[in-house]
Design an enzyme around this catalytic site. Structure first.
Site, mmCIF file in Angstrom:
data_model
loop_
_atom_site.group_PDB
_atom_site.id
_atom_site.type_symbol
_atom_site.label_atom_id
_atom_site.label_comp_id
_atom_site.label_asym_id
_atom_site.label_seq_id
_atom_site.Cartn_x
_atom_site.Cartn_y
_atom_site.Cartn_z
ATOM 1 N N TYR A 1 0.855 -1.196 0.000
ATOM 2 C CA TYR A 1 0.000 0.000 0.000
ATOM 3 C C TYR A 1 0.888 1.242 0.000
ATOM 4 O O TYR A 1 1.658 1.474 0.933
ATOM 5 C CB TYR A 1 -0.861 -0.034 1.252
ATOM 6 C CG TYR A 1 -2.073 0.863 1.268
ATOM 7 C CD1 TYR A 1 -3.344 0.350 1.011
ATOM 8 C CD2 TYR A 1 -1.971 2.214 1.594
ATOM 9 C CE1 TYR A 1 -4.464 1.157 1.073
ATOM 10 C CE2 TYR A 1 -3.102 3.026 1.654
ATOM 11 C CZ TYR A 1 -4.341 2.490 1.394
ATOM 12 O OH TYR A 1 -5.458 3.292 1.460
ATOM 13 N N TYR B 1 -5.510 5.172 -7.298
ATOM 14 C CA TYR B 1 -5.713 5.013 -5.861
ATOM 15 C C TYR B 1 -7.184 4.751 -5.598
ATOM 16 O O TYR B 1 -7.999 5.672 -5.617
ATOM 17 C CB TYR B 1 -5.256 6.274 -5.114
ATOM 18 C CG TYR B 1 -5.462 6.202 -3.615
ATOM 19 C CD1 TYR B 1 -4.843 5.215 -2.860
ATOM 20 C CD2 TYR B 1 -6.270 7.116 -2.953
ATOM 21 C CE1 TYR B 1 -5.026 5.144 -1.489
ATOM 22 C CE2 TYR B 1 -6.461 7.057 -1.586
ATOM 23 C CZ TYR B 1 -5.832 6.065 -0.850
ATOM 24 O OH TYR B 1 -6.012 5.990 0.502
#
Ligand SMILES: [Zn+2]
Lengths: 405, 146
Positions: free
Chosen positions: A300, A358
């Site tokens: 991430y 994202y």
């Protein structure tokens, strides 16, 4: 001890909308995009939406940070006949890959047969994600943070990065290398938002937004939706693709990390970390594996330093050695061989949140699935194990290992 | 790449743009600040400090709190240099700092620091409290380089 549910479930379908630059998805609505992702995931799995009977959310069922998913509303528009599992992990994006473990809980409890995990994100001009902390009236708790002008996630993350630089001599060169190395993986990805190769000079002239972090150290702000479907292994055998087997999955974290950069009370060495040590240790214990066994790592990457700190927390390198590991080229993907470089494990072969899109971590799950299926655009040769992570953020954060079938 | 940027003086964000809210757990901290007295939440039973103030002591689960007067000094634990006023986006150099408070081990405050150029702020720098009037009659602890 091995996880009781090791290799008992699998991700069998993935679906996504196009990825839009922030604000460009209007006049689509959030449920329009979520529905497209869910229906595409069903088609990818070779099942009907009528078969889906579970929802496993994260981010407190948030759609982005301001909208909310509602199971009944999704059932209503998608015509789902019944639902027998509807649950969410708490907090925010940290739970993203942990939602697959939550789905496994629902499946293993025989609550449901097919569980969908979905995230959709849409920013309207009046709802800027990057200042979401500052836009809210300060709660009594947040009154100990917001008045300092720490109003965006980038500000908060920079404070952690600065401490890491102080303790370990970490350099901005390493942050730049993370952005450049993962940008190198998007030139051949049609849906990626940032595809142009990035030079060191371009990185170094990127505006300093929160010293030590530049604009290019911040992830994209994207609109779009991604959904994945998890089911039991016996059902997975009847699906269209090779199952992406859920080999280990954990969410949570420890008190020393806690609310993390919304708190700033973390003692060393937790302060300058990704907060992933706890869930990393859990998935290694669940699987008997370690970082060196991973064929690809989908970490991430809302902010580049958090990739470096996860490399340390997962044990790709020792604590404090992330700078040298990254600058040694070890997160790069070599397209010619389909393998890592200089003994490293390729990181974010899809370009990550920094370069591709994202959607609060879901693109990492999709890439992990495609890698173990063997259908990724930047395929790692003989990919057996893919690591994916959610967070770093306020607890829970989460960790997932997918395995090929 | 690690060239230092020259930012110039580190400023405090204007108090008139800052609001806080309180609850019964946190209000004693802010009442002390009105009197220019820096405190932190301390467990009356075991002496453990915690910030922000919360209902229970995480060490012994006591709800009894005391609010000792601290020296008002501290050490920069980490920081970030920011260059835009968050309320209006205008150019504005300020440095949010995370400060370890002297006399309250484990307790930290997040604030702005002034009294030096932004590029001179560093981890380990000694600071002393400086009071900033904010909205609704409250007072915010900020810090100045010693
Ligand atoms: Zn106590």
């Amino acid at each position: 001890m091995a996880w009781a549910h090791q290799d008992k479930t699998a991700i069998v379908g993935v679906g996504a909308t196009d990825y839009y630059v922030r604000g460009k998805s209007w006049p689509r609505t959030i449920n329009d995009m979520a529905g497209e992702a869910i229906l595409k995931a069903c088609a990818d799995a070779g099942i009907s939406i009528k078969d889906v009977d579970g929802f496993s959310y994260y981010s407190t069922a948030g759609a982005g940070y301001l909208d909310k998913f509602d199971t009944a509303s999704l059932m209503e528009t998608l015509g789902m006949p019944h639902v027998s599992f509807s649950a969410t992990l708490t907090s925010g994006g940290g739970g993203c890959v942990g939602a697959i473990g939550l789905a496994t809980a629902g499946l293993m409890n025989e609550d449901c047969k097919y569980a969908v995990t979905v995230m959709a994100l849409q920013q309207l001009p009046q709802h800027r994600l990057g200042v979401v902390f500052g836009a809210a009236a300060p709660s009594p708790e947040n009154s100990f943070l917001q008045p300092s002008g720490l109003v965006g996630p980038g500000h908060l993350m920079s404070v952690l990065a600065r401490r890491h630089m102080h303790l370990y001599g970490t350099t901005q060169d390493a942050f730049g290398e993370i952005v450049m190395a993962t940008r190198a993986n998007t030139h051949n990805r049609p849906k990626a938002v940032r595809k142009a190769p990035l030079t060191r000079e371009e990185y170094e002239t990127s505006p300093m937004l929160a010293d030590p972090l530049r604009r290019l150290d911040f992830c994209l702000e994207t609109d779009g939706a991604v959904a994945v479907i998890t089911t039991t292994m016996d059902r997975a055998k009847d699906c269209r693709h090779k199952p992406a087997i859920v080999h280990a999955c954990a969410h949570g974290g420890q008190r020393e990390w806690g609310r993390a950069f919304a708190w700033m009370g973390m003692p060393d060495p937790h302060f300058a970390s990704s907060g992933h040590k706890f869930t990393a240790d859990r998935i290694w214990a669940q699987s008997g594996l370690s970082a060196k066994d991973m064929d690809v790592a989908l970490l991430y990457d809302h902010f580049s330093p958090m990739v470096l700190m996860q490399l340390e927390d997962y044990g790709f390198c020792e604590k404090g050695e992330g700078n040298d590991y990254v600058l040694g080229g070890k997160i790069r993907y070599d397209a010619a061989t389909g393998r890592g470089v200089n003994g490293g494990v390729p990181v974010n072969t899809h370009g990550g949140n920094l370069n591709e899109a994202y959607i609060i971590g879901m693109t990492h799950v999709v890439e992990a699935v495609e890698q173990v299926r063997g259908t990724a655009i930047n395929q790692v040769t003989d990919c057996e194990f893919a690591l994916a992570s959610g967070g770093p953020a306020s607890l829970p954060v989460s960790s997932l290992i997918l395995r090929n079938a | 790449m690690s060239k230092t940027i020259s930012y110039g003086p580190a400023r405090l964000l204007p108090g008139e743009q800052i609001r806080i809210s309180t609850n019964p757990d946190t209000e004693p901290f802010w009442q002390a600040a009105k009197e220019h007295r820096l405190t932190a939440c301390q467990c009356a039973r075991c002496g453990h400090f915690r910030m922000p103030p919360t209902p229970y002591c995480p060490e012994c689960s006591s709800t009894e709190k005391v609010w000792p007067t601290l020296p008002g000094t501290g050490t920069v634990f980490s920081y970030v240099v920011c260059n835009k006023n968050p309320k209006n986006g205008e150019d504005f150099i300020y440095v949010p700092v995370v400060v370890d408070l002297d006399g309250a081990p484990g307790a930290r405050l997040n604030a702005n620091v002034t009294g030096c150029d932004a590029e001179d702020v560093h981890i380990g720098m000694k600071v002393t409290v400086e009071w900033t009037d904010i909205q609704d009659g409250w007072v915010l602890p900020n810090f100045r380089k010693v």
